[in-house]
Enzyme design. Structure first.
Site, mmCIF file in Angstrom:
data_model
loop_
_atom_site.group_PDB
_atom_site.id
_atom_site.type_symbol
_atom_site.label_atom_id
_atom_site.label_comp_id
_atom_site.label_asym_id
_atom_site.label_seq_id
_atom_site.Cartn_x
_atom_site.Cartn_y
_atom_site.Cartn_z
ATOM 1 N N SER A 1 -13.539 8.113 0.616
ATOM 2 C CA SER A 1 -12.101 8.189 0.508
ATOM 3 C C SER A 1 -11.615 9.613 0.571
ATOM 4 C CB SER A 1 -11.903 7.824 -1.075
ATOM 5 O OG SER A 1 -11.024 7.593 -2.081
ATOM 6 N N SER B 1 -7.219 6.284 -5.580
ATOM 7 C CA SER B 1 -7.630 5.494 -3.998
ATOM 8 C C SER B 1 -7.432 4.484 -4.438
ATOM 9 C CB SER B 1 -8.837 6.599 -3.749
ATOM 10 O OG SER B 1 -8.021 8.026 -3.507
ATOM 11 N N LYS C 1 -4.761 3.862 -2.003
ATOM 12 C CA LYS C 1 -5.224 3.523 -0.205
ATOM 13 C C LYS C 1 -5.860 1.740 0.639
ATOM 14 C CE LYS C 1 -8.008 7.764 0.401
ATOM 15 N NZ LYS C 1 -8.049 8.639 -1.432
#
Length: 451
Positions: free
Chosen positions: A161, A103, A106
Site C-alpha cells: 500500500s 487505501s 487505491k
C-alpha cells in the site's frame, strides 16, 4: 503562628496559584468529565444507485426460510456482500454511507492509471516525485534517482500500500492533480457517485469520501484487468533495493532486492488470523479517520463473491478481516437461496443505450485466479485457483433488478468453470523491509496513519 493565621496563609497561597494559572478554586467541586464523542450515524436517506433499498440506513437482507442468519455482532459502520458474476447484492448495511476510504481508494487509482503503462516500462524516480506525501504514510521503500519497472511500482501499491509508489505513478501520469481529476472522472463513469477524490493514495483529507458500494464497484471493475488481478492476488514479492557496493564502496551493477508481503491479512495471514480459503485479493486500508477498511474477492464451489467492510470497532486486532471473512462465509451459504436487495450497476458506457462494443481488454482477459503466492519482480505471478472471467454484457435471466429511471442492468462479469487446488500456502510471517511498516497493526504512535 496561630492555627487561624496559618490557615489563612494556605488559603491565600492556593488563591494566588489559581489566579496565576488562570483558573478558579471552588471547595468541594470536581472537574467535569469530558463529553463522550457521539457515535456517527448514517444519513436517513442515501443514494439509491443499485436499488431503492440501498438508500435506507441499516441492514438490508431478504430473510426467508432456508436463508442463514447474518453473522451476529457485526460492528462495521458499512458493508456489502455481492455476487461478482451477476452483480447481485446479497445483503448490505449502510451501503451508500459516505465514509473515509483509506487505501481501498487505491483500487480506483488502479482502475484509472494501470491501463496506461505497460508493466515492463522502466522509470527513473526524480526527487520531486516523492514530495507531498502525508505524515505517517505507508511506504514500500522507493528511493529517488533509482529506476523501477511499472510492475515493481504496482506491486508496491498493492502489497505494501505504498504511497510512494502511488506518487511515482501519478508523476508518470502527469502529476497528482491530473490524476485526482481523472480518478473523479472514472468514478463518475463507474456510477460511483458517493466518491470524491482529494488524494490518489487514500490518505486522510477533508472531503475525501467513498462508500462500501462504490469500493465494491471499483474492485469489480479492476478485476476485469489481468494485471490488476495479478497484483492484487500476489502475496509476496521481491522489490528492488540499492545497488550493491564493492569493497571500495563503489556501486556495482548488481542490484539488491528485499521481500515484501501483502498487508491483506486474508491473503497473507497473520499471527492471529489464517489465510481465507479461496481468497484472490483485493485491497485493504487503515487511516486515522477511516479506521480499517477492506474489499476482498473469494471463490468457492464455482461462486465468486465480493465483500467490502468499512470501519469496524477497534476492540479486536484484525477485526476488519474477521468480519469480512464472516460475511463471505455467510454469502457462500446464502448465495443459492437468498433474494438480492440490489445490484452493482455497470459503467455508464455499458448501459443498454450505449454501444454494445466492449472496451479493449475487458471482454478478452483471462480468468481471475486465487492468490498468487509469490512473485519475483519482473516475472509472472503464480495462480492457484480459478476465479472471475470477463464476458460480454447480458441481461440477468432469473432476477431482474430495476433501478429507478433506468432499464434493467446487464451483468458485467461471468464466472469461470472450476477452481484449481491452492498451493504454497503462506505461514503468515512478514519478510518486508524495516522501511515498510507492517500493515497488520494500527500504528497508534503516530498522529495520523496513511495506509
Amino acid at each position: 503562628m496561630t492555627t487561624t493565621a496559618a490557615a489563612r496563609r494556605r488559603a491565600l497561597a492556593v488563591t494566588m496559584t489559581a489566579a496565576l494559572l488562570g483558573g478558579t478554586v471552588l471547595a468541594g467541586t470536581a472537574t467535569a468529565a469530558p463529553k463522550p464523542t457521539p457515535t456517527p450515524r448514517p444519513p436517513a436517506q442515501m443514494s439509491n444507485v443499485g436499488g431503492d433499498r440501498l438508500a435506507s440506513p441499516g441492514t438490508q437482507v431478504n430473510a426467508a426460510p432456508g436463508v442463514p442468519a447474518l453473522p451476529p455482532k457485526l460492528t462495521s459502520r458499512s458493508w456489502v456482500v455481492a455476487d461478482a458474476e451477476t452483480g447481485q447484492i446479497l445483503a448490505a448495511h449502510n451501503a451508500h454511507w459516505q465514509l473515509a476510504p483509506a487505501s481501498t481508494l487505491k483500487m480506483l487509482f488502479a482502475d484509472t492509471v494501470l491501463p496506461k503503462f505497460p508493466k515492463s516500462t522502466v522509470y527513473k524516480v526524480a526527487p520531486k516525485d516523492l514530495e507531498g506525501m502525508g505524515a505517517g504514510s505507508s511506504l514500500v521503500g522507493i528511493k529517488e534517482n533509482l529506476s523501477y519497472t511499472v510492475k515493481d511500482l504496482w506491486l508496491g501499491v498493492f502489497l505494501r500500500s505504498g504511497n510512494d509508489a502511488v506518487h511515482v505513478l501519478s508523476a508518470m501520469n502527469g502529476g497528482v492533480a491530473a490524476t485526482v481529476s481523472e480518478m473523479n472522472a472514472e468514478a463518475h463513469e463507474l456510477q460511483a457517485n458517493d466518491t470524491h477524490v482529494v488524494t490518489p493514495d487514500g490518505y486522510d483529507e477533508r472531503g475525501q469520501v467513498s462508500s462500501a458500494y462504490d469500493l465494491t464497484l471499483f474492485a469489480r471493475q479492476g478485476l476485469q484487468n489481468p494485471d490488476f488481478r495479478e497484483y492484487c492476488s500476489t502475496a509476496t514479492a521481491q522489490f528492488p533495493g540499492d545497488y550493491k557496493k564493492d569493497k571500495s564502496g563503489k556501486a556495482t551493477k548488481t542490484r539488491e532486492t528485499f521481500a515484501i508481503q501483502n498487508t491483506n491479512r486474508l491473503l497473507s495471514g497473520d499471527y492471529d488470523i489464517s489465510r481465507y480459503s479461496g481468497i484472490a485479493g483485493v485491497k485493504n486500508g487503515d487511516t486515522t479517520n477511516a479506521g480499517a477498511t477492506f474489499t476482498g474477492v473469494a471463490q468457492r464451489g464455482g461462486r465468486t463473491l465480493l465483500v467490502t467492510v468499512m470501519n469496524p470497532a477497534h476492540t479486536e486486532h484484525n477485526l476488519v478481516y474477521r468480519e469480512a471473512a464472516e460475511l463471505l462465509d455467510w454469502g457462500f451459504k446464502a448465495g443459492p437461496t437468498v433474494q438480492p436487495v440490489g445490484t452493482l450497476v455497470p459503467p455508464l458506457s455499458k448501459l443498454p443505450h450505449q454501444s454494445a462494443t466492449p472496451s479493449p481488454g475487458r471482454s478478452t482477459s483471462p480468468p481471475l485466479k486465487a492468490a498468487a503466492s509469490t512473485s519475483a519482480s519482473g516475472s509472472g505471478g503464480m495462480w492457484t485457483a480459478a476465479g472471475i472471467a470477463v464476458g460480454t454484457a447480458a441481461l440477468l435471466a432469473v432476477v431482474i433488478i430495476v433501478v429507478r429511471r433506468r432499464r434493467p442492468l446487464p451483468a458485467e462479469v461471468r464466472g469461470a468453470t472450476s477452481a484449481a487446488s491452492e498451493t504454497n500456502a503462506l505461514d503468515g510471517t512478514d519478510g518486508s523491509s524495516p522501511a515498510a511498516p507492517s500493515g497488520g497493526r494500527r500504528r497508534r504512535a503516530r498522529p495520523r496513519r496513511g495506509r
